[in-house]
Scaffold this motif. Structure first.
Motif, PDB file in Angstrom:
ATOM      1  N   LEU A   1      -0.997 -12.964 -10.698  1.00  0.00           N
ATOM      2  CA  LEU A   1      -1.123 -11.790 -10.090  1.00  0.00           C
ATOM      3  C   LEU A   1      -0.082 -10.792 -12.026  1.00  0.00           C
ATOM      4  O   LEU A   1      -0.686 -10.075 -11.761  1.00  0.00           O
ATOM      5  N   ARG A   2       1.209 -11.710 -11.855  1.00  0.00           N
ATOM      6  CA  ARG A   2       2.250 -11.006 -12.821  1.00  0.00           C
ATOM      7  C   ARG A   2       1.466 -10.937 -14.320  1.00  0.00           C
ATOM      8  O   ARG A   2       1.898  -9.996 -15.007  1.00  0.00           O
TER       9      ARG A   2
ATOM     10  N   TYR B   1      -0.273  -6.745 -12.954  1.00  0.00           N
ATOM     11  CA  TYR B   1       0.565  -6.031 -11.519  1.00  0.00           C
ATOM     12  C   TYR B   1       2.184  -6.075 -11.450  1.00  0.00           C
ATOM     13  O   TYR B   1       2.577  -7.231 -12.235  1.00  0.00           O
TER      14      TYR B   1
ATOM     15  N   ILE C   1       2.813  -7.403  -6.320  1.00  0.00           N
ATOM     16  CA  ILE C   1       2.397  -8.522  -6.548  1.00  0.00           C
ATOM     17  C   ILE C   1       3.003  -8.182  -4.692  1.00  0.00           C
ATOM     18  O   ILE C   1       2.298  -9.401  -3.333  1.00  0.00           O
TER      19      ILE C   1
ATOM     20  N   ILE D   1       0.816  -6.939  -1.960  1.00  0.00           N
ATOM     21  CA  ILE D   1      -0.336  -7.645  -1.763  1.00  0.00           C
ATOM     22  C   ILE D   1       0.088  -8.574  -1.487  1.00  0.00           C
ATOM     23  O   ILE D   1      -1.121  -8.858   0.089  1.00  0.00           O
TER      24      ILE D   1
ATOM     25  N   ALA E   1     -10.074 -11.222  -8.994  1.00  0.00           N
ATOM     26  CA  ALA E   1      -8.349 -10.557  -8.646  1.00  0.00           C
ATOM     27  C   ALA E   1      -7.976  -9.096 -10.371  1.00  0.00           C
ATOM     28  O   ALA E   1      -7.536  -8.438  -9.876  1.00  0.00           O
ATOM     29  N   ASP E   2      -9.198  -8.466 -10.407  1.00  0.00           N
ATOM     30  CA  ASP E   2      -8.909  -7.500 -11.573  1.00  0.00           C
ATOM     31  C   ASP E   2      -8.962  -6.013 -10.517  1.00  0.00           C
ATOM     32  O   ASP E   2      -8.989  -5.436 -10.582  1.00  0.00           O
TER      33      ASP E   2
ATOM     34  N   VAL F   1      -8.056  -4.536  -6.869  1.00  0.00           N
ATOM     35  CA  VAL F   1      -6.700  -4.335  -6.324  1.00  0.00           C
ATOM     36  C   VAL F   1      -7.746  -4.213  -5.057  1.00  0.00           C
ATOM     37  O   VAL F   1      -6.601  -4.622  -3.522  1.00  0.00           O
TER      38      VAL F   1
ATOM     39  N   LEU G   1      -8.441  -7.473  -3.879  1.00  0.00           N
ATOM     40  CA  LEU G   1      -7.974  -8.751  -3.364  1.00  0.00           C
ATOM     41  C   LEU G   1      -6.937  -7.953  -2.223  1.00  0.00           C
ATOM     42  O   LEU G   1      -6.993  -8.743  -0.969  1.00  0.00           O
TER      43      LEU G   1
END
Length: 391
Positions: free
Chosen positions: A232-233, A237, A242, A245, A291-292, A294, A297
């Motif tokens: 995620l980093r 994000y 992070i 989530i 993953a793109d 939010v 996710l």
């Protein structure tokens, strides 16, 4: 009632700090190691080596606890030595010294949870409802640190990882000093029969199926535990995002723990285990695809209620039922050591190879998803072979 409330507070605080530390290590150890300059393969190797200590350590500590009849001493000793070994990270920067420090820390840290689980189940007289509510405080600790550590490390750098860890470990050690022995725990040594048939329990077909499925689940968790925050980093994000989530998944876990008593009344252990494994498999396969977003996710993170809370509660109930009172510590130690040790180490090593510094993300999560789905299939067939322990 006042005594029961005090027992609840003492147990809950120990779970809070134990899993708060996991809320730091699980998401952010890879970021700490990345900050030290290690590539994904080296990170995977480090995670695999330190996880491998869980293969033998819990069983060794469990045998000591059973033979001495002093599980609380093992818990406190493990917490104290974990502080000392983790603190070594302040002064080391290279591959092998870091491995040594983390492996030593894991060796002592693994002494705590199996004995804490046994102590808790004995203290609350194996009540599923009370256990779930005690255990949810561990989830709250994880949530708090996932959010706080993500923001602190984002603001002040990866070096704060060690400072945060030592503070939590001190809190854990202090909380273990408040735990008190009950009659059942204090008489374990008297009850222990060296000739009790634990080997037959370990080689039972039902336990073997259960063990392999749990091992496959832990293999599947390796990309999430080891690299998800780093993933995620790299998608830009923020540290707070992070943390939030990851914490959302644990919030779902908390809700599941609260309602586990009702789930146990409505569903068999096997149904709960199969459901958890299947949902987890789908979860891992979907993560790199969404993953793109939010929103997606967050939706997927809600499945952590099944991936961890439901599966963990059902597995603890299985072990509590499968092993006798004098076998509980060794049963817990063998299960946690084998499943989390072997499964976690294999998963971490394979993930380190497949990750390719972020280029192999999709393949890695597909591997994880297939691993969990295979575990679900094994549990489905174990039900057909023998249903008594799962009904």
């Amino acid at each position: 009632m006042a005594h029961l409330n005090m027992v609840f507070v003492r147990l809950s605080s120990s779970y809070f700090f134990y899993f708060a530390l996991l809320g730091l290590i699980s998401p952010f150890l890879a970021i700490f190691l990345d900050g030290k300059g290690f590539n994904s393969r080296q990170v995977g190797e480090i995670l695999a080596i330190i996880t491998a200590t869980k293969i033998i350590a819990p069983s060794v500590w469990a045998i000591l606890a059973d033979k001495t009849g002093k599980p609380l001493l093992i818990i406190r000793l493990g917490a104290f030595l974990a502080i000392l070994s983790f603190s070594v990270l302040f002064w080391v920067n290279h591959y092998w010294p870091i491995i040594f420090s983390l492996a030593l820390f894991t060796l002592f840290w693994t002494a705590i949870l199996p004995q804490l689980e046994v102590h808790t189940l004995n203290s609350i007289r194996h009540s599923n409802k009370i256990y779930a509510r005690v255990r949810l405080w561990g989830s709250l600790g994880f949530i708090a640190l996932a959010i706080i550590a993500g923001e602190v490390m984002s603001a002040f750098g990866y070096q704060t990882f060690t400072h945060i860890g030592v503070v939590i470990l001190v809190g854990l050690f202090c909380s273990t000093l408040m735990l008190t022995s009950g009659k059942e725990a204090s008489s374990t040594k008297k009850k222990l029969n060296e000739n009790d048939a634990i080997l037959s329990k370990l080689t039972d077909r039902r336990f073997i199926s259960f063990f392999i499925a749990g091992l496959l689940l832990q293999v599947s968790f390796a990309p999430y535990y080891g690299f998800f925050a780093l993933f995620l980093r790299d998608l830009h994000y923020s540290g707070l995002t992070i943390g939030l989530i990851i914490a959302l998944g644990v919030v779902a876990e908390v809700v599941a723990f609260i309602y586990m008593g009702s789930l146990f009344k409505r569903f068999t252990l096997n149904s709960l285990l199969v459901f958890s494994l299947a949902i987890t498999g789908v979860r891992w396969i979907l993560i790199p695809e969404v993953a793109d977003s939010v929103l997606w996710l967050c939706i997927i993170q809600l499945s952590h209620a099944a991936s961890f809370a439901i599966y963990h509660s059902a597995s603890m109930q299985f072990i509590s039922t499968h092993f006798s009172k004098t076998q509980q510590s060794r049963g817990q130690g063998f299960y946690l050591g084998g499943v989390y040790g072997i499964g976690g180490a294999v998963g971490a090593y394979v993930t380190g190879i497949l990750w390719l510094d972020g280029l192999g993300t999709s393949n890695t999560f597909v591997m994880a998803g297939l691993s969990a789905l295979l575990g679900a299939i094994i549990m489905i067939f174990s039900k057909k072979k023998s249903s008594s322990i799962f009904s």
